[in-house]
Design a protein around this motif. Structure first.
Motif, PDB file in Angstrom:
ATOM      1  N   GLU A  10       0.845  -1.184   0.000  1.00 17.92           N
ATOM      2  CA  GLU A  10       0.000   0.000   0.000  1.00 17.92           C
ATOM      3  C   GLU A  10       0.890   1.247   0.000  1.00 17.92           C
ATOM      4  OE1 GLU A  10      -3.968  -1.660   2.347  1.00 17.92           O
ATOM      5  OE2 GLU A  10      -2.623  -0.277   3.355  1.00 17.92           O
ATOM      6  N   PHE A 136       2.830  -9.056   0.872  1.00 17.71           N
ATOM      7  CA  PHE A 136       2.047  -7.822   0.734  1.00 17.71           C
ATOM      8  C   PHE A 136       2.175  -7.028   2.032  1.00 17.71           C
ATOM      9  CE2 PHE A 136      -1.492  -4.961   0.728  1.00 17.71           C
ATOM     10  CZ  PHE A 136      -1.770  -4.693  -0.605  1.00 17.71           C
ATOM     11  N   TYR A 138       0.943  -3.686   4.205  1.00 19.63           N
ATOM     12  CA  TYR A 138      -0.057  -2.623   4.356  1.00 19.63           C
ATOM     13  C   TYR A 138       0.174  -1.929   5.680  1.00 19.63           C
ATOM     14  CZ  TYR A 138      -2.557  -6.297   7.001  1.00 19.63           C
ATOM     15  OH  TYR A 138      -2.902  -7.276   7.893  1.00 19.63           O
ATOM     16  N   GLY A 183      -4.037  -7.413  -3.715  1.00 22.19           N
ATOM     17  CA  GLY A 183      -4.335  -7.464  -2.288  1.00 22.19           C
ATOM     18  C   GLY A 183      -5.106  -8.701  -1.850  1.00 22.19           C
ATOM     19  N   ARG A 185      -5.601 -12.176  -0.597  1.00 19.54           N
ATOM     20  CA  ARG A 185      -4.623 -12.985   0.140  1.00 19.54           C
ATOM     21  C   ARG A 185      -4.149 -14.215  -0.605  1.00 19.54           C
ATOM     22  NH1 ARG A 185      -9.468 -13.814   2.847  1.00 19.54           N
ATOM     23  NH2 ARG A 185     -10.277 -15.938   2.723  1.00 19.54           N
ATOM     24  N   TYR A 188      -0.704 -14.273  -2.205  1.00 20.60           N
ATOM     25  CA  TYR A 188       0.491 -13.943  -1.399  1.00 20.60           C
ATOM     26  C   TYR A 188       0.770 -15.044  -0.379  1.00 20.60           C
ATOM     27  CZ  TYR A 188      -0.913  -9.462  -3.356  1.00 20.60           C
ATOM     28  OH  TYR A 188      -1.304  -8.480  -4.221  1.00 20.60           O
ATOM     29  N   LEU A 190       2.256 -14.087   2.557  1.00 26.93           N
ATOM     30  CA  LEU A 190       2.122 -13.379   3.837  1.00 26.93           C
ATOM     31  C   LEU A 190       1.677 -11.954   3.564  1.00 26.93           C
ATOM     32  CD1 LEU A 190       3.195 -13.813   6.994  1.00 26.93           C
ATOM     33  CD2 LEU A 190       4.879 -12.157   6.245  1.00 26.93           C
ATOM     34  N   LEU A 191       0.746 -11.455   4.367  1.00 25.68           N
ATOM     35  CA  LEU A 191       0.367 -10.036   4.327  1.00 25.68           C
ATOM     36  C   LEU A 191       0.569  -9.493   5.731  1.00 25.68           C
ATOM     37  CD1 LEU A 191      -2.034 -11.868   2.722  1.00 25.68           C
ATOM     38  CD2 LEU A 191      -2.648  -9.586   1.929  1.00 25.68           C
ATOM     39  N   VAL A 192       1.286  -8.385   5.836  1.00 25.66           N
ATOM     40  CA  VAL A 192       1.569  -7.879   7.183  1.00 25.66           C
ATOM     41  C   VAL A 192       1.312  -6.382   7.282  1.00 25.66           C
ATOM     42  CG1 VAL A 192       4.057  -7.589   6.720  1.00 25.66           C
ATOM     43  CG2 VAL A 192       3.257  -7.858   9.075  1.00 25.66           C
ATOM     44  N   ASN A 193       0.720  -5.992   8.404  1.00 28.18           N
ATOM     45  CA  ASN A 193       0.480  -4.584   8.711  1.00 28.18           C
ATOM     46  C   ASN A 193       1.735  -4.028   9.364  1.00 28.18           C
ATOM     47  OD1 ASN A 193      -0.262  -2.155   9.916  1.00 28.18           O
ATOM     48  ND2 ASN A 193      -2.346  -2.837  10.345  1.00 28.18           N
ATOM     49  N   THR A 196       1.876  -2.596  13.053  1.00 26.10           N
ATOM     50  CA  THR A 196       1.828  -3.424  14.262  1.00 26.10           C
ATOM     51  C   THR A 196       3.183  -3.482  14.959  1.00 26.10           C
ATOM     52  OG1 THR A 196       0.039  -4.760  13.351  1.00 26.10           O
ATOM     53  CG2 THR A 196       1.286  -5.723  15.170  1.00 26.10           C
ATOM     54  N   LEU A 197       4.230  -3.806  14.218  1.00 29.72           N
ATOM     55  CA  LEU A 197       5.565  -3.891  14.828  1.00 29.72           C
ATOM     56  C   LEU A 197       6.415  -2.657  14.546  1.00 29.72           C
ATOM     57  CD1 LEU A 197       6.749  -7.566  14.048  1.00 29.72           C
ATOM     58  CD2 LEU A 197       5.609  -6.721  16.100  1.00 29.72           C
ATOM     59  N   GLN A 201      11.117  -3.610  13.070  1.00 29.72           N
ATOM     60  CA  GLN A 201      10.796  -4.968  13.520  1.00 29.72           C
ATOM     61  C   GLN A 201      10.109  -5.768  12.418  1.00 29.72           C
ATOM     62  OE1 GLN A 201      11.699  -6.305  16.544  1.00 29.72           O
ATOM     63  NE2 GLN A 201      10.562  -5.272  18.170  1.00 29.72           N
ATOM     64  N   GLU A 204      12.851  -7.153  10.357  1.00 31.76           N
ATOM     65  CA  GLU A 204      13.440  -8.302  11.062  1.00 31.76           C
ATOM     66  C   GLU A 204      12.573  -9.546  10.902  1.00 31.76           C
ATOM     67  OE1 GLU A 204      14.409  -8.429  15.325  1.00 31.76           O
ATOM     68  OE2 GLU A 204      15.413  -6.512  14.999  1.00 31.76           O
ATOM     69  N   MET A 205      11.268  -9.351  11.137  1.00 31.79           N
ATOM     70  CA  MET A 205      10.344 -10.483  11.084  1.00 31.79           C
ATOM     71  C   MET A 205      10.313 -11.084   9.681  1.00 31.79           C
ATOM     72  SD  MET A 205       7.061 -11.492  10.152  1.00 31.79           S
ATOM     73  CE  MET A 205       6.026 -10.046   9.935  1.00 31.79           C
TER      74      MET A 205
END
Lengths: 213, 213
Positions: A10, A136, A138, A183, A185, A188, A190-193, A196-197, A201, A204-205
């Motif tokens: 995004e 992805f 966001y 977008g 799922r 993909y 993995l989709l990560v906001n 959050t971290l 981070q 790293e993740m």
């Protein structure tokens, strides 16, 4: 470990910087806007034309916003006129130019941001799907607005509008040129906001995630 | 570290076992079907009625599939008749019974699977959104079919049908009772395809992710 990582993101989510740092962590090549210049060189189209076409941008203010900083110094007169009479075959030409460029990158481990790379590689005969990982990124709306205000030196109102509009253009472009939905799922791993971290981070993740594949 | 983890999951994605193991890793309480029994006890509704209603299940074979193994041994005669005359207020009653149960769990660190828990907690006045982490687990279609064939001792044709249908029911239920859309990335912190790393590595990755929050 998967050889080719695509990152869809995004606008304002930090996806570009996350991808860049992941590539550094893994010792992979990194491609984002570089693809525009490479495709321009190969195809003879101008970088501005490619950028405007690939994002399906129709409004002037968005054009200035996106190209103002990245292509300051280039003269866009003739190109702008050319864009005004944009036809589907021309848009196809841009897609094919980027497609060729993206397919030429896959002999070395790479992180590729945007440009329908996930679709282009997924549907290619020359890339083994086992080598491909699609991510992805966001973020929360307010975080995206804040990031765009800082990055583009924009006031809040303009940044809010840009955050709402740019992803519509990206989705529109993706959905026009592929059989998939931007977008969604299921295309993909993995989709990560990133809110959050936070960016560091999340980098790293994701690095650890890729290393496990 | 976030105190309340909700897990939404596609049918056959391994979401339940992933959630259970994460709870074990973190020393958190774990709730999945337990919520049905707790809500039944509190509300006076039967567990079978709650389960059928919460998933918006209308076809007999799906009903037998989902309840056959988990509630074998209970007699469902009167309840089935009751379900036949199901009205919206009754469905509301089930939602509210589960809602109360879910809200009563949040004084201790917990992993909660399904049951619109993400929405119920997100919109509650009693839960601080800073304590809440929402995860969505999905998987490749073929992996889901294989898992359901093994788990429910089903042939491939029936398993394929179940995988296609159950998530429609889940989405339907979620979208009826909330203002959000089941599976829409913006209501989750992370969405992960459990086929990419496999169940064990996905558990590890998610445990590490939660520990960073």
């Amino acid at each position: 470990m998967k050889k080719i990582i695509t990152i869809s993101r995004e606008y304002g989510s930090g996806g570009r910087i996350i991808g860049k740092k992941i590539a550094e962590n893994l010792g992979y090549n990194f491609y984002d806007r570089e693809i525009i210049d490479m495709a321009a060189e190969d195809s003879g189209l101008s970088p501005e034309f490619i950028e405007k076409t690939e994002q399906n941008i129709s409004s002037g203010w968005l054009y200035n916003l996106l190209l103002g900083t990245s292509y300051a110094g280039t003269t866009a007169g003739a190109t702008t006129q050319q864009i005004g009479t944009q036809s589907l075959p021309l848009a196809d030409q841009v897609f094919n130019a980027e497609r060729k460029t993206i397919l030429s990158l896959t002999d070395k481990p790479s992180v590729i941001v945007g440009r329908c790379a996930d679709y282009i590689l997924r549907t290619s005969d020359t890339v083994d799907s086992k080598d491909l990982l699609n991510i992805f990124i966001y973020a929360d709306f307010d975080d995206k607005v804040k990031r765009i205000m800082e990055r583009q030196s924009m006031d809040e109102k303009a940044a809010r509008k840009a955050v709402q509009q740019v992803d519509k253009c990206r989705a529109n472009h993706y959905n026009t040129f592929t059989e998939d939905t931007w977008g969604d799922r299921k295309i993909y791993d993995l989709l990560v906001n990133s809110s959050t971290l936070g960016i560091d981070q999340t980098i790293e993740m994701l690095t650890a995630f890729i290393q496990k594949t």
